[in-house]
Design an enzyme around this catalytic site. Structure first.
Site, PDB file in Angstrom:
ATOM      1  N   GLY A 172       0.840  -1.183   0.000  1.00 33.14           N
ATOM      2  CA  GLY A 172       0.000   0.000   0.000  1.00 33.14           C
ATOM      3  C   GLY A 172       0.877   1.234   0.000  1.00 33.14           C
ATOM      4  O   GLY A 172       2.090   1.160   0.246  1.00 33.14           O
ATOM      5  N   TYR A 173       0.252   2.360  -0.266  1.00 34.41           N
ATOM      6  CA  TYR A 173       0.992   3.609  -0.407  1.00 34.41           C
ATOM      7  C   TYR A 173       0.537   4.627   0.622  1.00 34.41           C
ATOM      8  O   TYR A 173      -0.640   4.959   0.700  1.00 34.41           O
ATOM      9  CB  TYR A 173       0.833   4.154  -1.836  1.00 34.41           C
ATOM     10  N   ILE A 174       1.500   5.087   1.418  1.00 35.06           N
ATOM     11  CA  ILE A 174       1.247   6.163   2.377  1.00 35.06           C
ATOM     12  C   ILE A 174       1.249   7.490   1.627  1.00 35.06           C
ATOM     13  O   ILE A 174       0.421   8.356   1.868  1.00 35.06           O
ATOM     14  CB  ILE A 174       2.305   6.155   3.506  1.00 35.06           C
TER      15      ILE A 174
END
Length: 158
Positions: free
Chosen positions: A28-30
């Protein structure tokens, strides 16, 4: 500064499947903006935090650090925007290089991309028979963009 030099290709046929067993990845991408990404990845029982800079051609700065898997899972569930990228990665050796074939699942199911990391941007490579067209310059195939605009949303355009 650590750099990633990578070329990406679409994959054709199934000949590659017998060459490696896939390992499950979730990421996932912060942060996923033009010029930088902060990714949280889980591979088996290991977590990773990766920071990448802007892409210039096929090169970008990349910093990756192992983190406890429980921390990575917590970050994925609390800090990352859905959907997470789910894929199986198959590592295949060919002509002295390791090809990483990503078979996407979930909202990106049906997409299969092969990546190969290089030591130099001018490095020549031999392409396996199962490699289709190159997509290194097409930002739709960046994992961070697949999280925002999944393959299932734009596959009809291909």
């Amino acid at each position: 500064m650590p750099a990633e030099i990578e070329r990406k290709f679409l994959v054709k046929g199934d000949a590659w499947r017998s060459l490696a067993t896939g390992v499950a990845y979730s990421q996932g991408y912060i942060v996923a903006t033009e010029g930088r990404t902060v990714r949280v990845r889980v591979v088996g029982k290991q977590g990773y935090l990766t920071i990448k800079g802007a892409t210039s051609g096929i090169t970008r700065a990349e910093f990756e650090y192992p983190i406890p898997v429980d921390d990575a899972l917590e970050m994925q569930h609390t800090l990352c925007d859905p959907p997470l990228i789910q894929k199986k990665r198959h590592k295949i050796e060919y002509a002295g290089l390791v090809w990483e074939v990503d078979e996407f699942e979930g909202e990106n199911q049906g997409l299969i991309v092969a990546e190969v990391e290089l030591k130099d941007v001018k490095q020549t490579i031999a392409l396996p028979d199962w490699i289709d067209r190159e997509v290194s310059d097409d930002p739709r195939y960046f994992n961070a963009n697949l999280a925002k605009h999944p393959f299932s949303e734009w596959v009809k355009e291909l």
